[in-house]
Write a protein that holds these residues in place. Structure first.
Motif, PDB file in Angstrom:
ATOM      1  N   LEU A 281       0.826  -1.205   0.000  1.00 42.11           N
ATOM      2  CA  LEU A 281       0.000   0.000   0.000  1.00 42.11           C
ATOM      3  C   LEU A 281       0.863   1.258   0.000  1.00 42.11           C
ATOM      4  CD1 LEU A 281      -2.867  -1.009   2.463  1.00 42.11           C
ATOM      5  CD2 LEU A 281      -2.943  -0.906  -0.029  1.00 42.11           C
TER       6      LEU A 281
ATOM      7  N   LEU B  55      -5.778  -0.674  -7.562  1.00 42.53           N
ATOM      8  CA  LEU B  55      -5.510  -1.683  -6.540  1.00 42.53           C
ATOM      9  C   LEU B  55      -6.565  -2.769  -6.622  1.00 42.53           C
ATOM     10  CD1 LEU B  55      -4.037  -2.693  -3.957  1.00 42.53           C
ATOM     11  CD2 LEU B  55      -5.648  -1.295  -2.636  1.00 42.53           C
TER      12      LEU B  55
ATOM     13  N   LEU C  70      -6.054   0.028   4.980  1.00 42.61           N
ATOM     14  CA  LEU C  70      -6.579   0.215   3.623  1.00 42.61           C
ATOM     15  C   LEU C  70      -7.356   1.516   3.461  1.00 42.61           C
ATOM     16  CD1 LEU C  70      -7.005  -1.093   0.797  1.00 42.61           C
ATOM     17  CD2 LEU C  70      -9.059  -2.180   1.741  1.00 42.61           C
TER      18      LEU C  70
ATOM     19  N   VAL D 109      -6.251   4.613   1.310  1.00 42.83           N
ATOM     20  CA  VAL D 109      -6.202   4.369  -0.125  1.00 42.83           C
ATOM     21  C   VAL D 109      -7.577   4.571  -0.749  1.00 42.83           C
ATOM     22  CG1 VAL D 109      -5.759   2.600  -1.891  1.00 42.83           C
ATOM     23  CG2 VAL D 109      -4.242   2.806   0.087  1.00 42.83           C
TER      24      VAL D 109
END
Length: 274
Positions: free
Chosen positions: A125, A139, A156, A159
């Motif tokens: 990441l 992604l 996460l 992102v």
């Protein structure tokens, strides 16, 4: 006159990773319509999407098929092909990392919530976030539910709200084989994660006719023969709408004498992974 050469027949190993064009998948009409519609616009307009469904319902395969067409790269995700080969071996991850786009390079990253360690997830990441030379970043998160159950959802989240990144997540309905209990706190965490995805679509079971037509497409594409018509009908019934299960049996037929799918092979096969 030069004799025509026979096309190379697909091997069982290659068939395991075979991904058909997006429009050829059996069933999954809602998901196909969404992804085919996205192909008509720049990938930079893509929203975050969760694809949910049971094993073998083409969650990851459809995401790969979509990305192949968006990247205009039919070799994307083919393990042994390097279109930029220069004599120096490169890993599959390096081959996938940068993909062509109409306005520049797109950076691609994949994580697997079930198999990647916490350190590896964070490292990937971080690479994605700092790929600043890319015109867009994509992604693919396999096993998003497992990533949640492994307490990596906080990692996460940045992102999911970062401009210039599109996320495709796949999940088995956020089921975990290791953890079944839920608490109010976990439900709140899950809600906080999923609401950052604009679209949440479940895979759909194909009709028997759709399943049968898809198997006929694979038979022709893979150069397989069938011993009798009812063999395919039995295979469709045995797989119970899970195309991934029926594909496993077709793959076994590749190594049979004369590459033939037989009634006995279908009857004897155990396709249910549970």
């Amino acid at each position: 006159m030069t004799a025509a050469t026979e096309p190379d027949l697909i091997t069982a190993c290659d068939a395991k990773g075979f991904v058909p064009p997006l429009g050829m998948f059996a069933g999954n009409h809602t998901l196909k319509k969404k992804l085919l519609g996205w192909l008509q616009r720049p990938i930079t307009n893509d929203s975050n999407i969760i694809i949910e469904g049971e094993p073998g319902t083409a969650k990851t395969s459809m995401a790969i098929a979509y990305l192949r067409q968006q990247f205009q790269n039919p070799y994307f995700y083919r393990e042994h092909h390097d279109p930029q080969r220069s004599g120096v071996p490169r890993t599959t991850e390096e081959i996938r990392e940068w993909q062509p786009g109409p306005h520049g390079l797109i950076y691609f990253m994949q994580i697997n919530g079930a198999t990647d360690s916490a350190a590896l997830v964070r490292s990937k990441l971080e690479q994605l976030m700092y790929a600043m030379n890319a015109v867009h970043r994509v992604l693919l998160v396999d096993e998003l539910g497992e990533l949640f159950w492994n307490d990596l959802d906080e990692t996460l989240r940045p992102v999911l709200t970062e401009p210039g990144i599109s996320v495709i997540g796949t999940a088995q309905n956020f089921h975990s084989k290791r953890r079944m209990e839920t608490t109010t706190e976990q439900e709140q965490r899950l809600s906080a994660l999923t609401r950052r995805f604009t679209h949440r679509i479940s895979t759909e079971t194909p009709t028997d006719r759709e399943h049968l037509n898809f198997l006929i497409y694979l038979l022709k594409t893979w150069g397989l023969k069938v011993d009798r018509p009812e063999t395919l009908q039995v295979l469709v019934a045995k797989a119970r709408g899970i195309v991934g299960w029926s594909q496993r049996i077709l793959i076994r037929a590749i190594d049979e004498p004369n590459r033939k799918l037989t009634y006995d092979l279908v009857e004897d096969a155990d396709v249910d992974p549970r």
